[in-house]
Write a protein that holds these residues in place. Structure first.
Motif, PDB file in Angstrom:
ATOM      1  N   GLN A  16      94.125  27.157  26.454  1.00 34.24           N
ATOM      2  CA  GLN A  16      95.544  26.821  26.536  1.00 34.24           C
ATOM      3  C   GLN A  16      96.278  27.984  27.174  1.00 34.24           C
ATOM      4  OE1 GLN A  16      97.556  25.021  23.116  1.00 34.24           O
ATOM      5  NE2 GLN A  16      99.361  26.257  23.575  1.00 34.24           N
ATOM      6  N   ILE A  53      94.561  23.382  29.299  1.00 31.50           N
ATOM      7  CA  ILE A  53      95.857  22.756  29.024  1.00 31.50           C
ATOM      8  C   ILE A  53      96.934  23.766  29.400  1.00 31.50           C
ATOM      9  CG2 ILE A  53      97.419  21.859  27.261  1.00 31.50           C
ATOM     10  CD1 ILE A  53      94.949  20.909  25.717  1.00 31.50           C
ATOM     11  N   ALA A 193      97.198  16.194  23.986  1.00 30.82           N
ATOM     12  CA  ALA A 193      96.506  16.839  25.105  1.00 30.82           C
ATOM     13  C   ALA A 193      95.104  17.282  24.688  1.00 30.82           C
ATOM     14  CB  ALA A 193      97.312  18.032  25.605  1.00 30.82           C
ATOM     15  N   GLU A 194      95.005  17.813  23.486  1.00 27.82           N
ATOM     16  CA  GLU A 194      93.699  18.243  22.973  1.00 27.82           C
ATOM     17  C   GLU A 194      92.769  17.046  22.764  1.00 27.82           C
ATOM     18  OE1 GLU A 194      94.823  20.386  19.517  1.00 27.82           O
ATOM     19  OE2 GLU A 194      95.617  22.103  20.662  1.00 27.82           O
TER      20      GLU A 194
END
Length: 260
Positions: A16, A53, A193-194
């Motif tokens: 991330q 991400i 998103a994960e």
């Protein structure tokens, strides 16, 4: 690595990368672009990283634009160099990144912020997101790929309207325009998103990297995307992932891709 303007952490195969200039609504300056380049390069070289991400800190902004104070007195040549260097270091680099990049758009994504989101392989947005390319209201045009990527995503007419009016659209309109794939609440944005990253990581990342190359080739002048697809399709037959994937399918078991 320590950064001044971004955060980067890796967990469970997901890197991330967060633009972290909340007092400036995460606006992009040269140093932030340079740090993002370094973070992406490290992620590309890290075998543990499967998906990236990209998001902004806080709930107000993904990236509210470029830091105008940094280039307001630039000459024509300096302006051209600014755009060329930014595209080389970050925007084109992200677009052609060999691992999947998901932009999680939280809040404002304006100017260079929307251009950065568009460089990602696809986008999801929180329901408070606002997107636009306001550059013509400043007497300039998008310089980090906005005039090219926006028409590819939303069509020429809609892109022309967004650029010419310098207006913003909300998350639901962005979804209608196919500018984003999904809209969630602010709280659900990163977990969603994960979740998407988890689905991606179940597949062959070698094949996904080849697919990214093939899809992008269609948008490069002088390149025949069909020929690139044929080449990458054939190359897949020589990978360990192909052998594992086909073996798992034929033997009715779950594939465990070696990533080679």
């Amino acid at each position: 690595m320590k950064y001044e303007n971004i955060l980067s952490e890796t967990q469970d195969g997901i890197a991330q990368i967060t633009i972290n200039r909340p007092k400036k609504l995460n606006a992009l300056n040269k140093e932030t672009i340079s740090e993002l380049n370094r973070a992406f390069r490290l992620a590309e070289g890290d075998a543990e990283v499967k998906v990236v991400i990209l998001t902004g800190s806080g709930e107000k902004a993904f990236v509210a634009g470029a830091d105008i104070s940094e280039f307001s007195d630039y000459s024509e040549e300096e302006g051209k160099e600014l755009a060329a260097e930014g595209q080389r270091l970050l925007f084109d680099y992200v677009a052609n990144f060999s691992k999947p990049v998901i932009a999680a758009v939280n809040g404002f994504a304006l100017g260079g912020g929307l251009e950065l989101a568009m460089a990602a392989h696809f986008r999801i947005a929180s329901d408070n997101a606002k997107m636009g390319l306001p550059e013509v209201s400043l007497g300039v045009i998008p310089g980090y790929g906005g005039t090219q990527r926006l028409p590819q995503l939303v069509g020429k007419g809609r892109a022309m309207e967004m650029i010419m009016t310098a207006g913003m659209i909300d998350a639901n309109q962005a979804l209608q325009y196919n500018l984003v794939n999904h809209v969630t609440t602010v709280e659900e944005l990163l977990p969603f998103a994960e979740k998407l990253a988890g689905k991606i990581m179940k597949n062959s990342l070698v094949a996904i990297s080849a697919a990214i190359k093939a899809v992008n080739s269609n948008y490069k002048e002088g390149v025949n995307g069909f020929e690139v697809e044929i080449e990458e399709f054939g190359n897949a037959f020589g990978t360990e992932d192909f052998k594992e994937g086909t073996s798992a399918f034929l033997n009715k078991r779950k594939a465990s891709f070696p990533g080679k």
